[in-house]
Write a protein that holds these residues in place. Structure first.
Motif, short mmCIF file in Angstrom:
data_model
loop_
_atom_site.label_atom_id
_atom_site.label_comp_id
_atom_site.label_asym_id
_atom_site.label_seq_id
_atom_site.Cartn_x
_atom_site.Cartn_y
_atom_site.Cartn_z
N SER A 212 0.80 -1.23 0.00
CA SER A 212 0.00 0.00 0.00
C SER A 212 0.83 1.28 0.00
CB SER A 212 -0.93 0.01 1.22
OG SER A 212 -1.59 -1.22 1.32
N ALA A 334 5.74 -7.28 3.86
CA ALA A 334 5.02 -7.04 5.12
C ALA A 334 3.62 -6.53 4.82
CB ALA A 334 5.78 -6.04 5.98
N GLU A 335 3.56 -5.51 3.97
CA GLU A 335 2.25 -4.94 3.63
C GLU A 335 1.40 -5.96 2.88
OE1 GLU A 335 3.09 -1.21 1.65
OE2 GLU A 335 3.77 -0.27 3.52
N SER A 338 -0.36 -8.63 5.02
CA SER A 338 -1.55 -8.10 5.67
C SER A 338 -2.67 -7.86 4.65
CB SER A 338 -1.18 -6.81 6.40
OG SER A 338 -2.31 -6.19 6.94
N ASN A 339 -2.30 -7.28 3.50
CA ASN A 339 -3.31 -6.98 2.47
C ASN A 339 -3.97 -8.24 1.92
OD1 ASN A 339 -3.12 -4.17 2.48
ND2 ASN A 339 -1.37 -4.18 1.08
N ALA A 341 -4.47 -11.01 3.56
CA ALA A 341 -5.09 -11.84 4.60
C ALA A 341 -6.60 -11.92 4.39
CB ALA A 341 -4.77 -11.27 5.98
N ARG A 342 -7.18 -10.91 3.72
CA ARG A 342 -8.63 -10.90 3.55
C ARG A 342 -9.12 -11.98 2.61
NH1 ARG A 342 -9.53 -5.00 1.65
NH2 ARG A 342 -7.63 -4.75 2.87
N TYR A 361 -9.89 -22.15 6.17
CA TYR A 361 -8.86 -21.12 5.90
C TYR A 361 -7.63 -21.77 5.25
CZ TYR A 361 -10.89 -17.47 9.04
OH TYR A 361 -11.66 -16.51 9.64
N ARG A 365 -6.62 -21.05 1.30
CA ARG A 365 -5.42 -20.27 1.03
C ARG A 365 -4.33 -21.14 0.40
NH1 ARG A 365 -5.15 -15.16 3.12
NH2 ARG A 365 -3.01 -15.22 3.91
N THR A 381 4.93 -12.07 6.82
CA THR A 381 4.47 -12.44 8.15
C THR A 381 5.66 -12.55 9.10
OG1 THR A 381 2.67 -13.68 7.13
CG2 THR A 381 3.16 -14.20 9.43
N LEU A 384 7.18 -9.16 10.26
CA LEU A 384 6.33 -8.41 11.19
C LEU A 384 6.17 -9.12 12.52
CD1 LEU A 384 3.41 -7.21 8.86
CD2 LEU A 384 5.24 -5.81 9.83
N SER A 385 6.73 -10.32 12.63
CA SER A 385 6.48 -11.11 13.83
C SER A 385 7.16 -10.49 15.04
CB SER A 385 7.02 -12.52 13.66
OG SER A 385 6.31 -13.15 12.64
N SER A 386 6.50 -10.71 16.16
CA SER A 386 7.02 -10.21 17.43
C SER A 386 8.42 -10.78 17.64
CB SER A 386 6.03 -10.66 18.51
OG SER A 386 6.67 -10.91 19.69
N TYR A 389 10.36 -7.77 14.37
CA TYR A 389 9.87 -6.52 13.80
C TYR A 389 10.96 -5.45 13.74
CZ TYR A 389 6.89 -2.38 13.33
OH TYR A 389 6.32 -1.20 12.91
N TYR A 393 11.43 -5.02 9.79
CA TYR A 393 10.52 -4.00 9.30
C TYR A 393 10.97 -2.59 9.69
CZ TYR A 393 6.33 -1.46 8.12
OH TYR A 393 5.46 -0.56 7.58
N ARG B 81 -2.22 -1.56 11.98
CA ARG B 81 -3.04 -2.74 11.69
C ARG B 81 -2.76 -3.82 12.72
NH1 ARG B 81 -2.59 -3.85 5.18
NH2 ARG B 81 -3.38 -1.81 4.49
N ASN B 83 -3.35 -7.64 13.06
CA ASN B 83 -3.67 -8.72 12.13
C ASN B 83 -4.13 -10.00 12.83
OD1 ASN B 83 -2.55 -7.63 9.38
ND2 ASN B 83 -0.95 -7.17 10.88
N PHE B 85 -7.08 -13.55 11.99
CA PHE B 85 -8.14 -14.10 11.14
C PHE B 85 -9.39 -14.37 11.96
CE2 PHE B 85 -4.43 -15.10 8.60
CZ PHE B 85 -4.89 -14.93 7.30
N PRO B 90 -13.55 -8.54 8.25
CA PRO B 90 -13.46 -8.80 6.81
C PRO B 90 -12.11 -8.50 6.17
CG PRO B 90 -14.92 -6.93 7.27
CD PRO B 90 -14.59 -7.56 8.58
N LYS B 91 -11.31 -7.62 6.73
CA LYS B 91 -10.00 -7.36 6.15
C LYS B 91 -8.94 -8.29 6.73
CE LYS B 91 -9.72 -2.95 7.33
NZ LYS B 91 -10.97 -2.81 8.12
N ALA B 92 -9.33 -9.04 7.76
CA ALA B 92 -8.40 -9.88 8.51
C ALA B 92 -7.36 -9.02 9.25
CB ALA B 92 -7.73 -10.95 7.66
N ASP B 271 -0.13 -13.48 17.77
CA ASP B 271 0.89 -12.47 17.49
C ASP B 271 0.23 -11.55 16.47
OD1 ASP B 271 2.94 -10.89 16.69
OD2 ASP B 271 4.32 -12.51 16.19
N ARG B 273 1.09 -8.89 15.00
CA ARG B 273 1.92 -8.29 13.95
C ARG B 273 1.48 -6.85 13.63
NH1 ARG B 273 0.39 -11.37 9.84
NH2 ARG B 273 -0.97 -12.60 11.17
N PHE B 275 1.61 -3.16 12.63
CA PHE B 275 2.51 -2.28 11.88
C PHE B 275 1.70 -1.07 11.42
CE2 PHE B 275 1.67 -2.78 7.24
CZ PHE B 275 0.76 -3.83 7.27
#
Lengths: 504, 479
Positions: A212, A334-335, A338-339, A341-342, A361, A365, A381, A384-386, A389, A393, B81, B83, B85, B90-92, B271, B273, B275
């Protein structure tokens, strides 16, 4: 000239509110697509029944009657939008992306939707689900887009279909999206003009997001002039996109003929393998070992053209360039993780049924995403993980700032920066698909502009020994698209590369 | 537990839905109770390509809340965000605020058993609500209602400053009052516009380090919060006493059984995540906007309570009761404005009216009695037209009529009898009929007076002026 060869300027002059002409052009393109797309495979969604049958069905405006082909990651109301992914098969958006509304308001119409790398992940179009090996339904014979100049070669990507359809003259123009080079690299490899505008210049509303903070929609055209015309229509602030800029849109055609006399063109040493000019300091090879010799030669020639046109060539340095690919593959993935995931099988697109939600799921996927998408989701993923990060990132964001500063500094010395668009001409189908790193390096020259958010354009500058197109990249300051068009148009007018068309 | 070896440490996370017209990131209507998925669009459905745009009103409300909670309102804030599921998301990912909340570092004043205490506010941040899964009447699956998706929320996180369930209860009550005064939320726990999770741990008294905490979810009322915390304190105490350890986990409160049960352990925790949300640029909150909002802040419960004490001369306790709900405080002030004596109004409203409302299961929101009627009631009592006792009955009548008390009193013939001759005649009858009591009184059993007064009141159906009855009866008995 055959009608299908028309660019926007010629199409506009031809149509002139004449319905017969409008239909004649449309017919010519439909026939042309019928002939050449069997070989090129640029279109994933094309149906003459969806096309307007009269000019009256369209708004008046600067693109009245002009057909535009679209990368299949832009939402089109009532028209399937798949991002060339198995997971979005059957997804019909209930709304138009802002660029589509703007095109329609300007009188244009959607001609077809174009192939691409799945979710724009790739530089060859080969990760498309319309490529037989990736297709969930195993349509083994199906092929992703091929390079119109030699169908054994890839068209580049991810907007490969958008580039190839223009190069193959089965479109007047098209739109693509560029996250790390996805407009410029295929434009270069297919021998057309492609622009990634300044981040925020064109609304992203309705563009299925990949990265994004990097994504921009931009035009593919047969000439620089056409590119300016098309950007003029799609650029501007959009209240639906908080990242779109309030900056007024320049009149791009007003300055396009101003020439390049005294324009300062910066040549970044980090983008070249050998010294560019005889009079450059001898002390070092410039060190970019991945740069193809033919590409380097064409760029040297282009620099000479500019010198002859009165431009000033300036040596510059972009010292953090070497980190760009790494930074890009952290922030972009990273983005993306997340983008994407929907796409979970709940609301739309593919759902693989299972006994419980978790399994649904997993299966959806697993079957819905191709290898490259999975690779990027995993990578994104992870970064961005704890616990990771900060090391990935956060660090990448800091380096991104340094890369931006490189450009700020460079633009103190020059007005535009000239580089190769891609380190090599098109490569063969299959050559890099199983070698992700080598594929990622195809974007080595284009990624920095996305990280910095600056505009960058690719314009044809010649051919390789084996007849494949080579592109030159011009990068500019924020919102300096007018300067890029001016520089590129001047070059185009002094050369004839853009007049050559593949034999299909 | 408040006694014994251990001390509890309690912190609360409160989610409050804002009552803005539209949702936080799109222009869909923000309303509870509509047909499923009626209030949705590509943005709140998280359709591919859609983008969020922040609703300005949400930011204004959030700043108001920050100021009311004595927080520092940030100069810059951003969204992040979160994150995970789930089909209702809807965006997760949920757009929330991670490290740059709109406001932080505040406090709320509470009173526990007459003692004032400050409960710290760690932060108050803005985020979007998720949808709702519907399971009822559906075989082999669930449906999703996305109406709630994108409802603006403020999450208010307290410091772990509370030590007793009562403090949690008082904190929530105070918080709710503040939010209602700001008119930013309905704070209706049943409709989910106010939700609360509690973090509870215990530690040996005197120890500085925190114990291992459990997060308790599914708390559906303030009472449930207090009960669940008490249960959890007892459970953790037992656990430690028996030599076990408390594990960090999320537990669910079962209100019917009055217990908490484990939902997921720390290992199973997500987790998220976090950001920075790239679709929303960081926001600069100008000091001008903050001062503008500050200037339009309404009077808050504490300030109003103090004003009631100062202006109306009522007790702190009554003022606290009257100001807990904004509408009740408004009702009181309107009653006074209609000509009622402030102290009498305070007594009648804080005690009798609220008591009768409770019996009838009414809230100030569903009350039909008007301040004008209330003032009228108090006036006729003060004028001696009816007795206080009759007044209570008249108040009872007022719940089901819009007639003014004076009309009710006239229609029912309840006017107080203050005619001394008439009262004397009744007293004579009573004395004649109850010679034994009269003799008892005269023999020194003074409490026989009460019985005789009661008889007089009975004969007059409570209408005799009690002061006059006492005076005349005493005179006659001692004659």
């Amino acid at each position: 000239m055959e009608l299908f060869k028309y660019g926007i300027k010629q199409a506009r002059e031809f149509i002139q509110a004449n319905n017969e002409h409008f239909l004649a052009l449309q017919r010519a393109l439909v026939e042309r697509a019928g002939t050449v797309d069997k070989k090129v495979n640029a279109y994933v969604s094309f149906s003459s029944s969806k096309l307007p049958t009269s000019l009256n069905q369209l708004s008046g405006g600067p693109l009245h009657g002009v057909p535009v082909s679209l990368k299949d990651n832009m939402c089109t109301d009532g028209w399937e939008t798949t991002c060339a992914s198995n997971i979005l098969q059957g997804f019909i958006p209930p709304y138009d992306a802002t660029v589509i509304s703007k095109l329609k308001d300007a009188g244009a119409y959607i001609f077809a939707k174009c192939d691409m790398d799945e979710f724009a992940f790739g530089s060859s179009c080969e990760t498309s689900c319309y490529n037989g090996r990736n297709n969930r339904k195993k349509k083994a014979n199906a092929s992703a887009t091929r390079n119109p100049w030699n169908v054994d070669y890839i068209p580049g990507g991810s907007s490969g279909g958008s580039a190839a359809c223009v190069a193959a003259d089965e479109a007047v123009c098209s739109l693509g999206s560029d996250t790390g080079g996805s407009i410029r690299q295929p434009a270069a490899l297919c021998g057309v003009v492609g622009l990634k505008p300044t981040y925020g210049r064109v609304s992203r509303y309705g563009l299925v997001a990949f990265g994004s903070s990097l994504d921009q929609i931009g035009p593919f055209t047969k000439t620089v002039y056409d590119n300016a015309l098309l950007l003029q229509v799609i650029a501007g602030h959009d209240p639906k996109d908080s990242t779109s800029a309030h900056e007024p849109v320049d009149d791009y055609l007003a300055t396009i003929n101003k020439g390049v006399k005294d324009l300062r063109i910066g040549i970044p040493k980090e983008y070249f393998r050998f010294k560019i000019r005889e009079d450059m300091p001898e002390k070092e090879l410039m060190g970019n070992e991945g740069l193809d010799y033919d590409v380097e030669l064409r760029i040297r020639e282009a620099i000479k053209v500019y010198q002859n046109l009165g431009a000033k060539i300036v040596d510059i340095s972009l010292p953090h360039t070497k980190y760009a690919v790494a930074v890009y593959y952290i922030i972009g993935t990273a983005e993306a993780s997340s983008n994407l995931a929907r796409f979970d099988g709940v609301q739309y697109g593919l759902r693989v049924y299972a006994d419980n939600l978790r399994e649904m799921y997993f299966k959806t996927r697993d079957e819905g995403f191709g290898d490259e998408a999975k690779r990027r989701i995993l990578l994104g993923t992870f970064v961005l993980s704890s616990g990771y990060y900060d090391a990935y990132y956060k660090k990448a964001q800091k380096v991104r700032t340094l890369i931006k500063q490189d450009f700020d500094n460079a633009f103190q010395q020059c007005d535009v920066i000239l580089t190769p668009t891609s380190p090599t001409p098109a490569f063969k189908i299959g050559e890099k698909l199983d070698d992700p790193i080598s594929m990622y390096l195809s974007d080595i020259f284009t990624i920095s502009a996305n990280l910095a958010g600056i505009p960058a354009l690719s314009v044809p500058c010649g051919f390789s020994k084996n007849g494949l197109p080579i592109g030159m990249q011009l990068m500019g300051k924020y919102f300096s698209e007018a300067t890029l068009f001016q520089a590129a148009h001047t070059f185009e007018s002094a050369t004839d590369h853009h007049t050559k068309r593949p034999a299909l | 537990m408040s006694t014994g070896k251990y001390e509890a440490v309690i912190g609360l996370e409160v989610h409050v839905q804002l009552n803005t017209q539209s949702k936080i990131f799109c222009s869909c209507r923000n309303r509870f109770g509509d047909r499923p998925n009626a209030n949705t669009c590509p943005v709140c459905l998280g359709l591919p390509g859609s983008l969020p745009v922040l609703n300005r009103k949400v930011l204004e409300s959030a700043i108001k809340v920050g100021l009311a909670l004595n927080c520092h309102v940030a100069e810059r804030m951003k969204f992040d965000r979160k994150n995970y599921f789930y089909p209702d998301l809807p965006k997760a990912y949920q757009i929330s605020q991670f490290d740059m909340p709109v406001s932080a570092k505040g406090y709320v004043d509470i009173m526990v058993n007459g003692e004032p205490k400050k409960i710290g506010i760690t932060r108050a941040h803005v985020e979007e609500d998720a949808g709702k899964l519907l399971h009822e009447g559906i075989k082999d699956g669930s449906n999703v209602d996305y109406n709630r998706t994108g409802t603006p929320l403020i999450e208010i996180v307290s410091e772990p400053d509370m030590r007793m369930p009562e403090e949690a209860y008082e904190y929530l009550t105070a918080l709710k009052a503040i939010l209602q005064y700001l008119e930013v939320s309905d704070c209706n726990m049943e409709e989910g516009s106010l939700r609360c999770d509690a973090n509870v741990s215990i530690r040996p008294r005197g120890q500085k380090e925190f114990g291992v905490k459990a997060e308790i979810k599914n708390l559906n009322s303030f009472k449930a919060v207090a009960r669940a915390i008490q249960y959890e304190i007892d459970r953790q105490t037992d656990s430690i006493e028996e030599g076990d350890t408390v594990v960090q986990e999320t537990r669910l409160w079962n209100d019917a059984k009055g217990v908490t049960t484990s939902m997921r352990s720390k290992e199973e925790a997500h987790d998220y995540r976090y950001f920075p949300e790239p679709d929303l640029v960081p926001f600069v909150i100008s000091r001008e906007i903050v001062s503008k909002i500050k200037a339009t802040m309404p009077e808050l419960p504490r300030e109003r309570q103090q004003r009631f004490v100062d202006t109306y001369g009522i007790t702190v306790l009554d003022a606290a009761v009257l100001t807990q709900e904004k509408r009740l405080a408004d009702f009181y002030e309107e009653t006074v404005a209609c000509g009622s004596d402030p102290k009498a109004a305070s007594n009648w409203i804080a005690n009798e009216l609220l008591g009768q409302m409770k019996q009838r299961d009414l809230t100030i929101a569903t009350l039909t009695i008007t301040p004008k009627a209330m003032a009228n009631l108090i006036q006729i009592i003060n004028k001696g037209l009816i007795s206080g006792k009759i007044g209570k009955d008249v108040l009872g009548e007022m719940f089901s009529t819009d007639k003014l008390p004076e009309e009710i009193v006239k229609a029912k013939g309840l006017l107080q009898i203050s005619d001394e001759g008439a009262i004397a005649r009744v007293i004579d009858e009573v004395i004649a009929a109850h010679q034994k009591s009269v003799d008892d009184y005269r023999a020194g059993k003074k409490n026989a007076l009460g019985f005789l007064v009661g008889q007089v009141m009975q004969k007059t159906k409570g209408k005799a002026n009690p002061a006059l009855v006492n005076k005349i009866l005493t005179t006659k008995l001692e004659a």
